[in-house]
Design an enzyme around this catalytic site. Sequence first.
Site, short mmCIF file in Angstrom:
data_model
loop_
_atom_site.label_atom_id
_atom_site.label_comp_id
_atom_site.label_asym_id
_atom_site.label_seq_id
_atom_site.Cartn_x
_atom_site.Cartn_y
_atom_site.Cartn_z
CE LYS A 133 -2.05 2.93 2.16
NZ LYS A 133 -1.89 4.38 1.88
CD GLU A 147 11.99 3.89 9.54
OE1 GLU A 147 11.89 4.82 10.40
OE2 GLU A 147 12.09 4.08 8.33
CB CYS A 205 11.95 8.69 9.91
SG CYS A 205 13.02 7.67 8.91
CD GLU A 215 9.02 12.39 12.80
OE1 GLU A 215 7.91 11.88 12.95
OE2 GLU A 215 10.00 11.77 12.36
P1 NAD Z 1 1.17 8.37 8.24
O1 NAD Z 1 1.78 7.53 9.29
O2 NAD Z 1 -0.23 8.81 8.40
O3 NAD Z 1 1.24 7.61 6.82
C1 NAD Z 1 2.17 6.63 6.45
C2 NAD Z 1 1.45 5.51 5.70
O4 NAD Z 1 0.49 4.92 6.56
C3 NAD Z 1 0.67 5.98 4.46
O5 NAD Z 1 0.75 4.97 3.47
C4 NAD Z 1 -0.73 6.09 4.99
O6 NAD Z 1 -1.72 5.97 3.99
C5 NAD Z 1 -0.80 4.93 5.95
N1 NAD Z 1 -1.81 5.05 6.99
C6 NAD Z 1 -2.31 6.18 7.55
N2 NAD Z 1 -3.28 5.88 8.44
C7 NAD Z 1 -3.40 4.54 8.45
C8 NAD Z 1 -4.23 3.62 9.17
N3 NAD Z 1 -5.14 4.04 10.05
N4 NAD Z 1 -4.07 2.30 8.94
C9 NAD Z 1 -3.15 1.85 8.07
N5 NAD Z 1 -2.36 2.66 7.34
C10 NAD Z 1 -2.46 3.99 7.54
O7 NAD Z 1 2.09 9.60 8.02
P2 NAD Z 1 1.63 11.01 7.38
O8 NAD Z 1 0.29 11.45 7.83
O9 NAD Z 1 1.85 10.93 5.94
O10 NAD Z 1 2.69 11.95 8.06
C11 NAD Z 1 2.47 12.35 9.39
C12 NAD Z 1 3.75 12.42 10.14
O11 NAD Z 1 4.34 11.11 10.18
C13 NAD Z 1 4.81 13.27 9.48
O12 NAD Z 1 4.64 14.61 9.76
C14 NAD Z 1 6.03 12.69 10.10
O13 NAD Z 1 6.21 13.23 11.38
C15 NAD Z 1 5.73 11.23 10.21
N6 NAD Z 1 6.28 10.43 9.09
C16 NAD Z 1 7.32 9.62 9.36
C17 NAD Z 1 7.89 8.88 8.32
C18 NAD Z 1 9.04 7.97 8.56
O14 NAD Z 1 9.78 7.70 7.64
N7 NAD Z 1 9.21 7.43 9.75
C19 NAD Z 1 7.40 8.98 7.03
C20 NAD Z 1 6.30 9.82 6.80
C21 NAD Z 1 5.76 10.53 7.85
#
Ligand code: NAD
Length: 500
Positions: free
Chosen positions: A192, A268, A302, A399
């Site tokens: 996904k 992660e 991250c 973050e």
């Molecule tokens: P997120 O965690 O919401 O999204 C990451 C992935 O998870 C996406 O594919 C998203 O569609 C999916 N996702 C979201 N909600 C979900 C759920 N309920 N069940 C299953 N999958 C789900 O991250 P975001 O909203 O894009 O970003 C928010 C914050 O997360 C950023 O500001 C940052 O602080 C952090 N982030 C961290 C990383 C990392 O590499 N560790 C990467 C992106 C964002």
Amino acid sequence: LAAAAAALENTITPPVKVEHTQLLIGGKFVDAASGKTFPTLDPRTGEVIAQVSEGDAEDVNRAVLAARKAFDQGPWPRMTAYERSRILFRFADLLEKHNDEIAALETWDNGKPYEQSAKIEVPMVARVFRYYAGWADKIHGMTVPGDGPYHVQTLHEPIGVAGQIIPWNFPLVMLSWKLGPALACGNTIVLKTAEQTPLSALLVGRLLHEAGLPDGVVNIVSGFGATAGAAVAGHMDIDKVAFTGSTEVGKIILELASKSNLKPVTLELGGKSPFIVCEDADVDQAVELAHFALFFNQGQCCCAGSRTFVHERVYDEFVEKAKARANNRAVGDPFKSGIEQGPQVDSEQFKKILKYIKHGVDGGATLQAGGGQLGSKGYYIQPTVFSDVKDDMLIATDEIFGPVQTILKFKDLDEVIARANNSRYGLAAGVFTQNLDTANRLMRALKVGTVWINCFDVFDATIPFGGYKMSGIGREKGLYSLSNYLQVKAVVTALKNPAW
Ligand code: NAD
């Protein structure tokens, strides 16, 4: 800044066409069952790049059926490991052949500098696949000296159908860390992608098939987290889930996994990594490395070195030079050459970062550089530097995931160790020193998954990566990530005649 803002008015046309916007299920590009689509946007302007099929729970079901069939009946886990390895090597060659096209899609969808996509990230992805292609025929069990008259052996078997959920900050690199080890071990996959950046993965999906990957081995579902993502994490017929993203969603993944079939989970997650500049530092070099550690990829890493701890002896000089470096950062259209920083990925991240900058100002930190939007369209943010940051300010605990450097002063090593470790996160740390004893002390004392000494963001395929504390569970890359995708079966055979 005025010149940089004016230059943003003329948007460069990306040198690529979008060819794939449907879901990839069972080796075919198909519409979502609902027929729905969603727009993916150009972060330089907020304009629509393409409408992409919007997968939801029903599409995840279809993808799981295809992956299940490919695992239970298909050739992938049954072919020789050498054949699997050759398909992955061929795929890496195809990635290189299509390097510029893939890089352009990545930049268009994400906003990162094209030179970074083309010269660093796509080559890194090819390297990751070659690394795991090399592992495919070196994965095997052991014979074990049991206590009785038995022949004891372990079989290392693929775990089955792996669900993988990836973020938008490094769409292709994250895909490679997930697919590489899972494929080398013989699993099949439902991937996904992030709703912000669905495009590059779909092209990669086509190339995987061109390389000879059997149908149904990699299925790619574009869509949103709460629908498609949650369906992956909570599916009864997915045998393992790997997730990269926010700590908040990581907790949801773990919960969905436990409430469904107790599938093993690797996570992660976020970080607030310290970058520690010791008193013996060459200030110019330290400023440059700390700048890279924070601002790389628009600050959307991250592991970003997002708490810059500077020894009081070099603090004033460091702050002056960090400010000058931020003011010199080349921000602009990511398709232009020489650009170091493009726009943030979307309006949500953009607004969140501006909110944190306001917290910094309101909370009493000193704004040294930047502090607002650059230009008037898209999601560009001025490289921002705060000094006089205190440990309990929101900009020092949360973050931010953007181009905002926070500089904190420290007096001695005991103090900086305690303060660096005083975080719910534990992903990475940077240490800048010429003193071997200091380096040795810090590398052991810091509660983090990676310590970079006099370097930062070194991401070879061979090096394990993952977090302590709320930065995650498990390790990706390197040898360590293979165990995420393997079951160990012990086989005990009674010996009729143990003598020889
Ligand atoms: P997120 O965690 O919401 O999204 C990451 C992935 O998870 C996406 O594919 C998203 O569609 C999916 N996702 C979201 N909600 C979900 C759920 N309920 N069940 C299953 N999958 C789900 O991250 P975001 O909203 O894009 O970003 C928010 C914050 O997360 C950023 O500001 C940052 O602080 C952090 N982030 C961290 C990383 C990392 O590499 N560790 C990467 C992106 C964002």
